[in-house]
Design a protein around this motif. Structure first.
Motif, mmCIF file in Angstrom:
data_model
loop_
_atom_site.group_PDB
_atom_site.id
_atom_site.type_symbol
_atom_site.label_atom_id
_atom_site.label_comp_id
_atom_site.label_asym_id
_atom_site.label_seq_id
_atom_site.Cartn_x
_atom_site.Cartn_y
_atom_site.Cartn_z
ATOM 1 N N ASP A 127 15.066 14.161 17.995
ATOM 2 C CA ASP A 127 13.688 13.850 17.611
ATOM 3 C C ASP A 127 13.119 12.824 18.595
ATOM 4 O O ASP A 127 13.720 11.781 18.829
ATOM 5 C CB ASP A 127 13.668 13.300 16.186
ATOM 6 C CG ASP A 127 12.262 13.250 15.600
ATOM 7 O OD1 ASP A 127 11.339 12.859 16.333
ATOM 8 O OD2 ASP A 127 12.103 13.580 14.413
ATOM 9 N N SER A 128 11.977 13.118 19.157
ATOM 10 C CA SER A 128 11.380 12.222 20.159
ATOM 11 C C SER A 128 11.074 10.848 19.576
ATOM 12 O O SER A 128 11.028 9.851 20.304
ATOM 13 C CB SER A 128 10.099 12.845 20.723
ATOM 14 O OG SER A 128 9.161 13.092 19.674
ATOM 15 N N GLU A 131 14.697 9.139 19.771
ATOM 16 C CA GLU A 131 15.498 9.237 20.988
ATOM 17 C C GLU A 131 15.619 7.912 21.730
ATOM 18 O O GLU A 131 16.691 7.539 22.199
ATOM 19 C CB GLU A 131 14.889 10.303 21.901
ATOM 20 C CG GLU A 131 15.817 10.739 23.023
ATOM 21 C CD GLU A 131 15.269 11.939 23.781
ATOM 22 O OE1 GLU A 131 15.951 12.387 24.698
ATOM 23 O OE2 GLU A 131 14.155 12.391 23.441
#
Length: 720
Positions: free
Chosen positions: A541-542, A545
């Motif tokens: 998941d950005s 991250e």
């Protein structure tokens, strides 16, 4: 042959042999408990908080079993290791209870039968492997009171027994109040009967003192704990109320879930929503709940009562033939083999009681007259368990220790009556001495065949190096599991604020465009343990991250990584401004230090135990060397880290700032760790830093302290 067995029985029945044998049997049953038993969660971790406070400052909590917590606190003083103290106090309770069981039974029953029943008690896992130690501890006062009543026929024995029960009511288990009141009434009736029938009457003053003196001592003990309690009037009633209302909430919700499937919350943490729906209040008292919805409470009582046989079977045989769990912890269900011993125990008990009733005059004169009050005391406590605890709570074996002991004693008495009726059965007792030897030799330890995973203990040991950080009062500690237990067990002087994301609902409210570090900062999270399940779910998941890969860029630091077959994860700490907090840390003694004043001035010698997080961080020392009287004041400073000298040079008066490379230390974190490859790492290490100046000078009048410098910062800073 029979005469030899009789001689063996006489030897086995000697007190020293009987008690030693039962102690050895108990030891055999629990052998290696210290290698297999996990650290207790739930109630034990809560009681640990008060026990710890008692051990350090003799402060108790009058509402929550202060006699037990002071006992627990004694073992915390013996060992600073939480697991060692907890397992030692469990073992002590187990042995005390078992020896008292034998002592009481030897006064109620023939010695050979008493030992057999005590052995049954000792090898039952439900007794020594009970979920929370406080429940087993609560049966000890009853056994002590019963033992005293059975040891003497004098009025003082009955007075002491009532005093013990009264103390236990306030200081251990409040539900003993009904049993204590009933037994006190019986004792008064007994004294009146004895007085009227005695040929030589004792003075009334003797009776008065026999009861008054023990009760005064009991009151003194209660007052002692009240004086040392953190809670007193008028806050006491307000503080004590949730103990009852939360219990009603939890036990009702647990039973409701067993009956229905339309509510799926946690009975322990989310029961308020169900109570609001059923009774209109989130945490009503039992009376309020009954008044709001009597049919629901009656159904609750009937449901608990319907599980009585299941609960008694678990209490006596550690398993039940039923398919509904009477306990909160898992038990063996649908065990059909339990039906046979249940029938045998029931038939033997009924037969024996019928025989005793038929020849009641004989049994009264022959055996029961001097033991009657002991039986009555046990009956009072057992009756409260049967008629009050079971319907209101549930037939949980941990709540029914007194009832199960009473049923065991009844069985022993019934076997005695049957043997007296059928003379051939009197040949059996000599054989029991052989059973004693066989049990000790061949009984396997319970803890050789149980699961070795000790999850909470593993978490506790992993987080122990972070104790100073976790135990700070304003530290918000977020984990998937055991956050409350870790805040309790890892406390120093204060308790952290536990937060859990166990059901993933915590992160479901995180906005799609909000990085996780901002989300955590908004909730004031200071420590975050991302377990491997979280990493597997959110690793790509950005929003997450950056925290996982480059925590320093977003204001966090990676403290440690854990990776094992059972569990694993990464522990992060939110970075704060160490320079700003340095002097406040000194004032609050947040790390060990010597030779420094609270305003930052240091003498010729000072030392600090400082945390270093990663291997590449540098030791930073900044401050000012004064030059009040001698502008050429130029002391030599030696800096040692873990005893190894890294600086030895002169410094002129004025400001100074050192950034020093320090010797590497095993166990510190590399700045570029790959989680999947790390097998075992520990958190920050405390480095011993010493500052040694060659000379000092006095501050200006009126402050005449001898100082060498004034520190503004000392600590490890990571590069970048």
């Amino acid at each position: 042959m029979l005469s030899n067995l009789k001689s063996l029985e006489n030897i086995a029945n000697r007190p020293v042999i009987a008690y030693t044998a039962i102690a050895l049997l108990q030891l055999k049953a629990i052998w290696r408990i210290w290698d297999y038993k996990d650290l207790a969660n739930g109630d034990t971790s809560s009681y640990f908080l008060t026990a710890y406070t008692w051990s350090k400052s003799a402060v108790s909590d009058i509402v929550w079993s202060p006699l037990y917590t002071s006992f627990y606190g004694f073992f915390i003083n013996i060992s600073s290791d939480v697991y060692a103290a907890t397992i030692l106090h469990r073992i002590a309770i187990v042995f005390i209870a078992t020896l008292l069981v034998l002592a009481v039974l030897r006064r109620l029953l023939p010695h050979s039968i008493a030992w057999l029943i005590a052995a049954w008690w000792a090898i039952l896992p439900i007794n020594f492997d009970t979920l929370y130690e406080v429940h087993l501890f609560s049966v000890i006062p009853t056994l002590v009171a019963c033992l005293i009543v059975l040891s003497s026929t004098a009025p003082w024995a009955r007075g002491v027994a009532i005093a013990i029960m009264a103390s236990a009511t306030v200081l251990v288990r409040n539900e003993l109040s009904l049993a204590t009141a009933a037994f006190a009434c019986m004792c008064v009736a007994w004294e009146i009967w004895q007085y009227r029938t005695a040929e030589q009457k004792r003075p009334i003053l003797t009776y008065a003192l026999s009861y008054a003196v023990p009760l005064v001592l009991a009151l003194s003990l209660i007052i002692f704990f009240y004086v040392h309690s953190i809670i007193k009037f008028p806050e006491l009633s307000t503080y004590a109320a949730p103990k009852h209302t939360l219990n009603v909430c939890q036990v009702y919700a647990f039973g409701y879930q067993q009956r229905y499937s339309d509510w799926v919350g946690s009975p322990w943490t989310e029961c308020q929503s169900l109570m609001k729906r059923q009774f209109g209040q989130e945490q009503p008292t039992l009376f309020q709940a009954f008044r709001a919805n009597p049919s629901a409470i009656i159904e609750h009582f009937l449901w608990n009562s319907s599980l009585t046989l299941n609960g008694i079977q678990v209490s006596l045989f550690n398993a039940t033939s039923g398919n509904i769990n009477p306990d909160y912890a898992p038990v063996m269900l649908k065990a059909k083999w339990v039906i046979l011993p249940t029938l045998l125990v029931g038939m033997a008990s009924i037969t024996g009681l019928v025989l005793i009733y038929r020849d009641r005059r004989y049994w009264w004169q022959f055996w029961l007259k001097d033991k009657a009050l002991g039986w009555l005391l046990l009956f009072c406590v057992a009756a409260v368990g049967f008629f009050v605890v079971i319907p209101m709570q549930r037939p949980r074996p941990s709540y029914l220790f007194a009832l199960s002991f009473f049923l065991m004693a009844i069985l022993g008495m019934s076997l005695f009556a049957i043997a007296q009726r059928w003379k051939r059965l009197q040949r059996i007792p000599p054989v029991l001495s052989l059973c004693m030897i066989a049990l000790i030799l061949f009984l396997p330890s319970y803890y050789t065949n149980v699961s070795t995973e000790r999850r909470l203990l593993s978490f506790y040991r992993f987080f122990t190096p972070f104790q100073e950080t976790i135990s700070q009062p304003n530290t918000v500690f977020l984990t998937r599991e055991f956050s409350s237990e870790l805040c309790s067990f890892l406390r120093d002087e204060d308790v952290c604020q536990p937060l859990s994301y166990s059901d993933e609902a915590f992160f479901s409210s995180m906005p799609a465009d909000t990085p996780i570090e901002d989300f955590l900062n908004q909730r004031e999270v200071d420590l975050f343990y991302a377990d491997k399940n979280f990493i597997a779910k959110f690793g790509g998941d950005s929003r997450v991250e950056k925290l996982l890969k480059n925590p320093q860029e977003v204001g966090w630091r990676l403290l440690s990584i854990q990776n094992s077959d059972a569990f694993g994860g990464m522990l992060f700490e939110r970075i704060s401004d160490s320079t700003v907090s340095f002097l406040s840390d000194i004032r609050n003694n947040k790390f060990k230090h010597t030779g420094i004043y609270q305003d930052g001035w240091i003498g010729r010698k000072s030392s600090f135990d400082l945390p270093q997080y990663v291997q590449t961080s540098k030791l930073v020392i900044s401050g000012t060397i004064p030059a009040y009287k001698n502008p050429n004041f130029k002391p030599r400073l030696r800096v040692k880290v873990d005893g190894k000298e890294i600086v030895n040079q002169e410094f002129p008066a004025g400001n100074f700032n050192l950034e020093l490379e320090v010797p590497e230390q095993q166990g510190l974190l590399s700045p570029n760790l790959n989680f999947s490859k790390v097998q075992s790492l520990e958190r920050k290490r405390l480095r011993s830093v010493s500052l040694i100046f060659s000379k000092a000078q006095s501050l200006l009048t009126p402050d005449r302290r001898r100082v060498s410098a004034k520190l503004t910062f000392i600590g490890f800073k990571e590069n970048g």
